[in-house]
Motif scaffolding. Sequence first.
Motif, PDB file in Angstrom:
ATOM      1  N   PRO C  42      21.991 -15.663  39.687  1.00 13.26           N
ATOM      2  CA  PRO C  42      20.542 -15.869  39.844  1.00 13.26           C
ATOM      3  C   PRO C  42      19.811 -14.544  40.088  1.00 13.26           C
ATOM      4  O   PRO C  42      20.425 -13.567  40.527  1.00 13.26           O
ATOM      5  CB  PRO C  42      20.444 -16.769  41.079  1.00 13.26           C
ATOM      6  N   LEU C  43      18.531 -14.546  39.769  1.00 16.40           N
ATOM      7  CA  LEU C  43      17.671 -13.424  40.133  1.00 16.40           C
ATOM      8  C   LEU C  43      17.151 -13.701  41.538  1.00 16.40           C
ATOM      9  O   LEU C  43      16.610 -14.776  41.804  1.00 16.40           O
ATOM     10  CB  LEU C  43      16.490 -13.323  39.158  1.00 16.40           C
ATOM     11  N   ARG C  44      17.305 -12.729  42.437  1.00 17.04           N
ATOM     12  CA  ARG C  44      16.897 -12.920  43.836  1.00 17.04           C
ATOM     13  C   ARG C  44      15.904 -11.842  44.228  1.00 17.04           C
ATOM     14  O   ARG C  44      16.238 -10.662  44.238  1.00 17.04           O
ATOM     15  CB  ARG C  44      18.104 -12.829  44.771  1.00 17.04           C
ATOM     16  N   GLY C  45      14.684 -12.257  44.572  1.00 13.84           N
ATOM     17  CA  GLY C  45      13.693 -11.320  45.100  1.00 13.84           C
ATOM     18  C   GLY C  45      12.879 -10.641  44.012  1.00 13.84           C
ATOM     19  O   GLY C  45      13.205 -10.696  42.823  1.00 13.84           O
ATOM     20  N   ARG C  46      11.821 -10.006  44.466  1.00 13.41           N
ATOM     21  CA  ARG C  46      10.809  -9.431  43.595  1.00 13.41           C
ATOM     22  C   ARG C  46      11.335  -8.381  42.602  1.00 13.41           C
ATOM     23  O   ARG C  46      11.005  -8.423  41.412  1.00 13.41           O
ATOM     24  CB  ARG C  46       9.714  -8.786  44.469  1.00 13.41           C
ATOM     25  N   ALA C  47      12.162  -7.466  43.088  1.00 16.27           N
ATOM     26  CA  ALA C  47      12.630  -6.382  42.217  1.00 16.27           C
ATOM     27  C   ALA C  47      13.484  -6.940  41.072  1.00 16.27           C
ATOM     28  O   ALA C  47      13.328  -6.548  39.910  1.00 16.27           O
ATOM     29  CB  ALA C  47      13.426  -5.352  43.025  1.00 16.27           C
ATOM     30  N   ALA C  48      14.352  -7.887  41.401  1.00 15.37           N
ATOM     31  CA  ALA C  48      15.218  -8.478  40.375  1.00 15.37           C
ATOM     32  C   ALA C  48      14.396  -9.280  39.368  1.00 15.37           C
ATOM     33  O   ALA C  48      14.682  -9.265  38.159  1.00 15.37           O
ATOM     34  CB  ALA C  48      16.276  -9.371  41.037  1.00 15.37           C
ATOM     35  N   LEU C  49      13.363  -9.966  39.855  1.00 15.99           N
ATOM     36  CA  LEU C  49      12.509 -10.748  38.952  1.00 15.99           C
ATOM     37  C   LEU C  49      11.733  -9.829  38.013  1.00 15.99           C
ATOM     38  O   LEU C  49      11.609 -10.105  36.806  1.00 15.99           O
ATOM     39  CB  LEU C  49      11.544 -11.628  39.760  1.00 15.99           C
ATOM     40  N   THR C  50      11.223  -8.737  38.556  1.00 16.27           N
ATOM     41  CA  THR C  50      10.493  -7.771  37.723  1.00 16.27           C
ATOM     42  C   THR C  50      11.418  -7.224  36.639  1.00 16.27           C
ATOM     43  O   THR C  50      11.049  -7.148  35.458  1.00 16.27           O
ATOM     44  CB  THR C  50       9.963  -6.606  38.595  1.00 16.27           C
ATOM     45  N   GLU C  51      12.620  -6.896  37.049  1.00 15.45           N
ATOM     46  CA  GLU C  51      13.598  -6.357  36.098  1.00 15.45           C
ATOM     47  C   GLU C  51      13.951  -7.397  35.025  1.00 15.45           C
ATOM     48  O   GLU C  51      14.063  -7.080  33.842  1.00 15.45           O
ATOM     49  CB  GLU C  51      14.858  -5.923  36.865  1.00 15.45           C
ATOM     50  N   GLY C  52      14.091  -8.650  35.449  1.00 16.09           N
ATOM     51  CA  GLY C  52      14.383  -9.726  34.499  1.00 16.09           C
ATOM     52  C   GLY C  52      13.270  -9.903  33.471  1.00 16.09           C
ATOM     53  O   GLY C  52      13.534 -10.104  32.277  1.00 16.09           O
ATOM     54  N   ALA C  53      12.019  -9.810  33.923  1.00 15.88           N
ATOM     55  CA  ALA C  53      10.889  -9.946  33.005  1.00 15.88           C
ATOM     56  C   ALA C  53      10.841  -8.766  32.040  1.00 15.88           C
ATOM     57  O   ALA C  53      10.554  -8.927  30.844  1.00 15.88           O
ATOM     58  CB  ALA C  53       9.583 -10.050  33.787  1.00 15.88           C
ATOM     59  N   ARG C  54      11.137  -7.573  32.555  1.00 19.28           N
ATOM     60  CA  ARG C  54      11.156  -6.385  31.683  1.00 19.28           C
ATOM     61  C   ARG C  54      12.228  -6.520  30.617  1.00 19.28           C
ATOM     62  O   ARG C  54      12.019  -6.167  29.452  1.00 19.28           O
ATOM     63  CB  ARG C  54      11.420  -5.112  32.515  1.00 19.28           C
ATOM     64  N   ALA C  55      13.382  -7.045  31.011  1.00 21.81           N
ATOM     65  CA  ALA C  55      14.484  -7.228  30.060  1.00 21.81           C
ATOM     66  C   ALA C  55      14.102  -8.237  28.976  1.00 21.81           C
ATOM     67  O   ALA C  55      14.416  -8.045  27.791  1.00 21.81           O
ATOM     68  CB  ALA C  55      15.748  -7.674  30.798  1.00 21.81           C
ATOM     69  N   ALA C  56      13.380  -9.311  29.382  1.00 17.63           N
ATOM     70  CA  ALA C  56      12.956 -10.322  28.405  1.00 17.63           C
ATOM     71  C   ALA C  56      11.963  -9.710  27.415  1.00 17.63           C
ATOM     72  O   ALA C  56      12.044  -9.964  26.203  1.00 17.63           O
ATOM     73  CB  ALA C  56      12.338 -11.520  29.127  1.00 17.63           C
ATOM     74  N   THR C  57      11.026  -8.919  27.918  1.00 17.24           N
ATOM     75  CA  THR C  57      10.053  -8.259  27.041  1.00 17.24           C
ATOM     76  C   THR C  57      10.760  -7.288  26.094  1.00 17.24           C
ATOM     77  O   THR C  57      10.456  -7.230  24.890  1.00 17.24           O
ATOM     78  CB  THR C  57       9.004  -7.499  27.883  1.00 17.24           C
ATOM     79  N   ALA C  58      11.728  -6.549  26.633  1.00 20.40           N
ATOM     80  CA  ALA C  58      12.472  -5.583  25.812  1.00 20.40           C
ATOM     81  C   ALA C  58      13.278  -6.296  24.723  1.00 20.40           C
ATOM     82  O   ALA C  58      13.365  -5.810  23.585  1.00 20.40           O
ATOM     83  CB  ALA C  58      13.397  -4.745  26.699  1.00 20.40           C
ATOM     84  N   ALA C  59      13.828  -7.460  25.068  1.00 23.01           N
ATOM     85  CA  ALA C  59      14.608  -8.209  24.076  1.00 23.01           C
ATOM     86  C   ALA C  59      13.714  -8.681  22.937  1.00 23.01           C
ATOM     87  O   ALA C  59      14.098  -8.627  21.762  1.00 23.01           O
ATOM     88  CB  ALA C  59      15.292  -9.412  24.752  1.00 23.01           C
ATOM     89  N   GLY C  60      12.497  -9.133  23.267  1.00 22.83           N
ATOM     90  CA  GLY C  60      11.544  -9.541  22.236  1.00 22.83           C
ATOM     91  C   GLY C  60      11.158  -8.370  21.349  1.00 22.83           C
ATOM     92  O   GLY C  60      11.128  -8.489  20.109  1.00 22.83           O
ATOM     93  N   ALA C  61      10.895  -7.228  21.969  1.00 23.42           N
ATOM     94  CA  ALA C  61      10.509  -6.033  21.204  1.00 23.42           C
ATOM     95  C   ALA C  61      11.651  -5.581  20.298  1.00 23.42           C
ATOM     96  O   ALA C  61      11.442  -5.225  19.133  1.00 23.42           O
ATOM     97  CB  ALA C  61      10.094  -4.912  22.162  1.00 23.42           C
ATOM     98  N   ALA C  62      12.877  -5.629  20.821  1.00 27.45           N
ATOM     99  CA  ALA C  62      14.046  -5.214  20.035  1.00 27.45           C
ATOM    100  C   ALA C  62      14.238  -6.122  18.817  1.00 27.45           C
ATOM    101  O   ALA C  62      14.681  -5.676  17.754  1.00 27.45           O
ATOM    102  CB  ALA C  62      15.300  -5.222  20.916  1.00 27.45           C
ATOM    103  N   ALA C  63      13.875  -7.391  18.984  1.00 26.99           N
ATOM    104  CA  ALA C  63      13.982  -8.343  17.871  1.00 26.99           C
ATOM    105  C   ALA C  63      12.769  -8.263  16.940  1.00 26.99           C
ATOM    106  O   ALA C  63      12.725  -8.963  15.927  1.00 26.99           O
ATOM    107  CB  ALA C  63      14.131  -9.763  18.432  1.00 26.99           C
ATOM    108  N   GLY C  64      11.801  -7.426  17.294  1.00 29.39           N
ATOM    109  CA  GLY C  64      10.594  -7.304  16.469  1.00 29.39           C
ATOM    110  C   GLY C  64       9.723  -8.548  16.517  1.00 29.39           C
ATOM    111  O   GLY C  64       9.034  -8.884  15.551  1.00 29.39           O
ATOM    112  N   GLU C  65       9.754  -9.230  17.657  1.00 27.01           N
ATOM    113  CA  GLU C  65       9.056 -10.519  17.775  1.00 27.01           C
ATOM    114  C   GLU C  65       8.080 -10.550  18.941  1.00 27.01           C
ATOM    115  O   GLU C  65       8.332  -9.989  20.004  1.00 27.01           O
ATOM    116  CB  GLU C  65      10.081 -11.646  17.992  1.00 27.01           C
ATOM    117  N   GLN C  66       6.992 -11.270  18.732  1.00 30.21           N
ATOM    118  CA  GLN C  66       6.102 -11.647  19.837  1.00 30.21           C
ATOM    119  C   GLN C  66       6.586 -12.992  20.366  1.00 30.21           C
ATOM    120  O   GLN C  66       6.648 -13.968  19.611  1.00 30.21           O
ATOM    121  CB  GLN C  66       4.657 -11.769  19.336  1.00 30.21           C
ATOM    122  N   ARG C  67       6.915 -13.044  21.640  1.00 32.52           N
ATOM    123  CA  ARG C  67       7.343 -14.298  22.266  1.00 32.52           C
ATOM    124  C   ARG C  67       6.143 -14.941  22.963  1.00 32.52           C
ATOM    125  O   ARG C  67       5.289 -14.239  23.509  1.00 32.52           O
ATOM    126  CB  ARG C  67       8.459 -14.033  23.294  1.00 32.52           C
TER     127      ARG C  67
END
Lengths: 135, 135, 135
Positions: C42-67
């Motif tokens: 699980p993601l626990r706490g603010r820093a981990a959540l921020t990092e998780g959101a950044r990773a999701a955005t990066a994955a979309g960008a890497a796929a060349g997609e707007q999510r």
Amino acid sequence: MYAEVAGFYARQMRRLDEGDAEGWAATFTDDAVCRISTRPEPLRGRAALTEGARAATAAGAAAGEQRRHMTGMFDIEERPGGLLRVRANTIVYATDARGRSRVHQVCTCTDILVRAAGPRRGLLVRDRRIDVDGA
Amino acid sequence: MYAEVAGFYARQMRRLDEGDAEGWAATFTDDAVCRISTRPEPLRGRAALTEGARAATAAGAAAGEQRRHMTGMFDIEERPGGLLRVRANTIVYATDARGRSRVHQVCTCTDILVRAAGPRRGLLVRDRRIDVDGA
Amino acid sequence: MYAEVAGFYARQMRRLDEGDAEGWAATFTDDAVCRISTRPEPLRGRAALTEGARAATAAGAAAGEQRRHMTGMFDIEERPGGLLRVRANTIVYATDARGRSRVHQVCTCTDILVRAAGPRRGLLVRDRRIDVDGA
């Protein structure tokens, strides 16, 4: 009233997605009629509705897919006798075992809802007509 | 207010899906402006909006598809002068004659709504900006 | 309450779609836990959540997609202590640079929300469990 209606559809459709055929059929009145544009005959009454839900779940399982319903675009009208006429759209999604998702069906729905008293207190569907796009 | 706004979009978009171009255009003020990211020029006023809706319906028919709009994710802010600013997402689905459905477009929308009096009582769009993802 | 909850999800998910990882993480309590069926931990706490959101955005960008996230089908229950338990479905759409859209993921979500006072007044997520269909 919007919240009551939206919550009703959320809980009703979730039962279908979770394979709870009897629980889904229990959200209709005993004498309910459900007409679906892809079926030659309407479903009439609790037993037929339960059977219809079981068949839908079985079809998803046979296709190796998880089906998921999203209902929205509620247009709610109060009718005499405490009835509600609700128009809504439902999108059915399907996801296979490898996590690939797609749009399975696009449906428009016109319902007559009644307010039940007693143990099944709350909204129930008395009449439903589902039109499946492209069918 | 949430119910009023959600019901407005449900009825407005349903008119578009049913090919009622004039009825759809009637949900805008007489001087409304509608900017769409896929069009070089905004649509200004009732006649242009009606024409735009007719073109959208014709495009769907030419593609042999039934288009269906689902709008949601409403973020509603009251503004001075009785205005509402609404942000929303709209997904456009398309279904062909064989019943195969797909996601046609993903759109974000920012609207300014006004409350009309008189025969067209209720909400009307005064300003709309539609951004189509990937365009 | 329905409007409050629906508006909360609309604003929260829009932050994710706009790449505002910190703004998204700020919609959780400081000690929030977010369990996702596709992640071993699980993601626990603010820093981990921020990092998780950044990773999701990066994955979309890497796929060349707007999510784009659409959340709905809210089933809201009040719990003791001013908590809300919300069940909802989220569909994630993806659109490539040529404007071709598809369903990326179908998710069911169970959240515990709290009402915060002070500068971050409003609803915050204390506990989230996301089940991704097909995963």
